[in-house]
Design a protein around this motif. Sequence first.
Motif, PDB file in Angstrom:
ATOM      1  N   THR A  21       0.831  -1.202   0.000  1.00  0.00           N
ATOM      2  CA  THR A  21       0.000   0.000   0.000  1.00  0.00           C
ATOM      3  C   THR A  21       0.863   1.248   0.000  1.00  0.00           C
ATOM      4  OG1 THR A  21      -1.751  -1.174   1.168  1.00  0.00           O
ATOM      5  CG2 THR A  21      -1.797   1.244   1.279  1.00  0.00           C
ATOM      6  N   MET A  22       1.912   1.257   0.799  1.00  0.00           N
ATOM      7  CA  MET A  22       2.796   2.415   0.885  1.00  0.00           C
ATOM      8  C   MET A  22       3.476   2.688  -0.464  1.00  0.00           C
ATOM      9  SD  MET A  22       2.574   3.515   4.048  1.00  0.00           S
ATOM     10  CE  MET A  22       4.015   4.524   4.260  1.00  0.00           C
ATOM     11  N   LEU A  23       4.015   1.649  -1.086  1.00  0.00           N
ATOM     12  CA  LEU A  23       4.741   1.825  -2.345  1.00  0.00           C
ATOM     13  C   LEU A  23       3.820   2.222  -3.489  1.00  0.00           C
ATOM     14  CD1 LEU A  23       7.246  -1.158  -2.126  1.00  0.00           C
ATOM     15  CD2 LEU A  23       7.753   1.278  -1.833  1.00  0.00           C
ATOM     16  N   THR A  24       2.676   1.547  -3.601  1.00  0.00           N
ATOM     17  CA  THR A  24       1.775   1.865  -4.716  1.00  0.00           C
ATOM     18  C   THR A  24       1.139   3.236  -4.541  1.00  0.00           C
ATOM     19  OG1 THR A  24      -0.047   0.630  -3.684  1.00  0.00           O
ATOM     20  CG2 THR A  24       1.318  -0.543  -5.314  1.00  0.00           C
ATOM     21  N   TRP A  72       9.457  -0.644 -17.840  1.00  0.00           N
ATOM     22  CA  TRP A  72       9.786  -1.244 -16.540  1.00  0.00           C
ATOM     23  C   TRP A  72       8.719  -2.231 -16.070  1.00  0.00           C
ATOM     24  CZ3 TRP A  72      14.322  -1.582 -14.408  1.00  0.00           C
ATOM     25  CH2 TRP A  72      15.303  -0.665 -14.762  1.00  0.00           C
ATOM     26  N   PHE A  73       7.469  -1.820 -16.070  1.00  0.00           N
ATOM     27  CA  PHE A  73       6.427  -2.685 -15.511  1.00  0.00           C
ATOM     28  C   PHE A  73       6.002  -3.796 -16.456  1.00  0.00           C
ATOM     29  CE2 PHE A  73       5.615   1.030 -12.744  1.00  0.00           C
ATOM     30  CZ  PHE A  73       5.661   0.405 -11.518  1.00  0.00           C
ATOM     31  N   ARG A  74       5.677  -3.444 -17.676  1.00  0.00           N
ATOM     32  CA  ARG A  74       5.070  -4.428 -18.570  1.00  0.00           C
ATOM     33  C   ARG A  74       6.093  -5.279 -19.305  1.00  0.00           C
ATOM     34  NH1 ARG A  74       1.101  -1.500 -22.179  1.00  0.00           N
ATOM     35  NH2 ARG A  74       0.518  -3.607 -22.773  1.00  0.00           N
ATOM     36  N   LEU A 123       6.254  -8.277  -3.804  1.00  0.00           N
ATOM     37  CA  LEU A 123       7.343  -7.302  -3.906  1.00  0.00           C
ATOM     38  C   LEU A 123       8.696  -7.989  -3.981  1.00  0.00           C
ATOM     39  CD1 LEU A 123       6.043  -4.654  -1.363  1.00  0.00           C
ATOM     40  CD2 LEU A 123       6.108  -4.438  -3.864  1.00  0.00           C
ATOM     41  N   ASP A 124       8.761  -9.239  -3.566  1.00  0.00           N
ATOM     42  CA  ASP A 124      10.005 -10.013  -3.632  1.00  0.00           C
ATOM     43  C   ASP A 124      10.207 -10.685  -4.985  1.00  0.00           C
ATOM     44  OD1 ASP A 124      10.830  -9.436  -0.995  1.00  0.00           O
ATOM     45  OD2 ASP A 124       9.471 -10.982  -0.223  1.00  0.00           O
ATOM     46  N   ASP A 125       9.198 -10.683  -5.856  1.00  0.00           N
ATOM     47  CA  ASP A 125       9.353 -11.254  -7.196  1.00  0.00           C
ATOM     48  C   ASP A 125      10.459 -10.502  -7.922  1.00  0.00           C
ATOM     49  OD1 ASP A 125       7.288 -13.005  -6.723  1.00  0.00           O
ATOM     50  OD2 ASP A 125       5.846 -11.994  -8.028  1.00  0.00           O
ATOM     51  N   THR A 126      11.250 -11.246  -8.674  1.00  0.00           N
ATOM     52  CA  THR A 126      12.355 -10.631  -9.415  1.00  0.00           C
ATOM     53  C   THR A 126      12.191 -10.869 -10.905  1.00  0.00           C
ATOM     54  OG1 THR A 126      13.770 -12.581  -9.244  1.00  0.00           O
ATOM     55  CG2 THR A 126      13.975 -10.913  -7.494  1.00  0.00           C
ATOM     56  N   TYR A 127      12.943 -10.108 -11.644  1.00  0.00           N
ATOM     57  CA  TYR A 127      13.014 -10.258 -13.093  1.00  0.00           C
ATOM     58  C   TYR A 127      14.445  -9.973 -13.499  1.00  0.00           C
ATOM     59  CZ  TYR A 127      12.639  -5.197 -12.839  1.00  0.00           C
ATOM     60  OH  TYR A 127      12.858  -3.881 -12.531  1.00  0.00           O
ATOM     61  N   ARG A 138       9.957  -4.644  -5.656  1.00  0.00           N
ATOM     62  CA  ARG A 138      10.134  -3.610  -4.638  1.00  0.00           C
ATOM     63  C   ARG A 138      11.113  -2.540  -5.139  1.00  0.00           C
ATOM     64  NH1 ARG A 138      11.294  -6.758  -1.110  1.00  0.00           N
ATOM     65  NH2 ARG A 138       9.413  -6.748   0.163  1.00  0.00           N
ATOM     66  N   TRP A 139      12.251  -2.976  -5.678  1.00  0.00           N
ATOM     67  CA  TRP A 139      13.238  -2.043  -6.215  1.00  0.00           C
ATOM     68  C   TRP A 139      12.637  -1.220  -7.355  1.00  0.00           C
ATOM     69  CZ3 TRP A 139      15.162  -1.110 -11.009  1.00  0.00           C
ATOM     70  CH2 TRP A 139      16.220  -0.203 -11.076  1.00  0.00           C
ATOM     71  N   MET A 140      11.892  -1.911  -8.214  1.00  0.00           N
ATOM     72  CA  MET A 140      11.330  -1.219  -9.370  1.00  0.00           C
ATOM     73  C   MET A 140      10.347  -0.136  -8.959  1.00  0.00           C
ATOM     74  SD  MET A 140       9.531  -2.691 -12.764  1.00  0.00           S
ATOM     75  CE  MET A 140       8.084  -3.082 -11.858  1.00  0.00           C
ATOM     76  N   PHE A 141       9.524  -0.404  -7.953  1.00  0.00           N
ATOM     77  CA  PHE A 141       8.613   0.640  -7.476  1.00  0.00           C
ATOM     78  C   PHE A 141       9.410   1.868  -7.037  1.00  0.00           C
ATOM     79  CE2 PHE A 141       4.985  -2.346  -6.955  1.00  0.00           C
ATOM     80  CZ  PHE A 141       4.002  -1.550  -7.498  1.00  0.00           C
ATOM     81  N   GLY A 142      10.484   1.651  -6.300  1.00  0.00           N
ATOM     82  CA  GLY A 142      11.320   2.770  -5.880  1.00  0.00           C
ATOM     83  C   GLY A 142      11.922   3.500  -7.057  1.00  0.00           C
ATOM     84  N   HIS A 143      12.406   2.755  -8.039  1.00  0.00           N
ATOM     85  CA  HIS A 143      13.039   3.360  -9.220  1.00  0.00           C
ATOM     86  C   HIS A 143      12.051   4.214 -10.021  1.00  0.00           C
ATOM     87  CE1 HIS A 143      15.719   3.835 -12.600  1.00  0.00           C
ATOM     88  NE2 HIS A 143      14.772   3.368 -13.394  1.00  0.00           N
ATOM     89  N   VAL A 144      10.885   3.667 -10.292  1.00  0.00           N
ATOM     90  CA  VAL A 144       9.902   4.404 -11.097  1.00  0.00           C
ATOM     91  C   VAL A 144       9.357   5.593 -10.306  1.00  0.00           C
ATOM     92  CG1 VAL A 144       7.703   4.255 -12.344  1.00  0.00           C
ATOM     93  CG2 VAL A 144       9.378   2.396 -12.531  1.00  0.00           C
ATOM     94  N   THR A 145       9.187   5.436  -9.010  1.00  0.00           N
ATOM     95  CA  THR A 145       8.756   6.553  -8.175  1.00  0.00           C
ATOM     96  C   THR A 145       9.796   7.676  -8.213  1.00  0.00           C
ATOM     97  OG1 THR A 145       7.464   5.132  -6.727  1.00  0.00           O
ATOM     98  CG2 THR A 145       8.111   7.270  -5.835  1.00  0.00           C
TER      99      THR A 145
END
Length: 168
Positions: A21-24, A72-74, A123-127, A138-145
């Motif tokens: 919730t915090m990240l999104t 990044w997301f899709r 949030l722990d899923d990786t690519y 989790r990292w990606m949310f921070g990066h795009v934010t």
Amino acid sequence: MTWTAPEVDRLDEALAGAEWTMLTSRLDRNRTTLLHKCAGLTAAQLAERAVPPSDLSLLGLLRHLTDVERIWFRTRFAGQPVDWAYGPPVSIAEADPATAEEDYARLVAEQELCRQAVTGRSLDDTYPHEQWGPLSLRWMFGHVTEEYARHCGHADLLRERIDGVTGA
């Protein structure tokens, strides 16, 4: 009739709660902040390069962030077979008032598609990333934010130069 960017209610971010919730909510706050900075401006104003010698414009930012979201997301995280909307490379300098309404709508649609692409994921899923190795959602949310936050700062300056509007 001249198209004008619609009014946008900025979303409040969660100040406490689960990490998801915090990240999104932080990202959604930045997403709506950028759109809020464009509200009430005409296509020509959105394409205006308002801080010479830079060729940056609000419309260029909309186009750039469409590709940031998409790639990044899709593409990277969800593995969806979608190409860049405007690049590569993404040129923030490209801004045509004739496509402003379409470009704006494309960003809004892309934001929703990206929300859908991560719904139900951990949030722990990786690519895999070709240079950096595995990256977490989790990292990606921070990066795009961070990307949005930097460009919202640019949008503040551009908007003030275009019509004097400042603040939230």
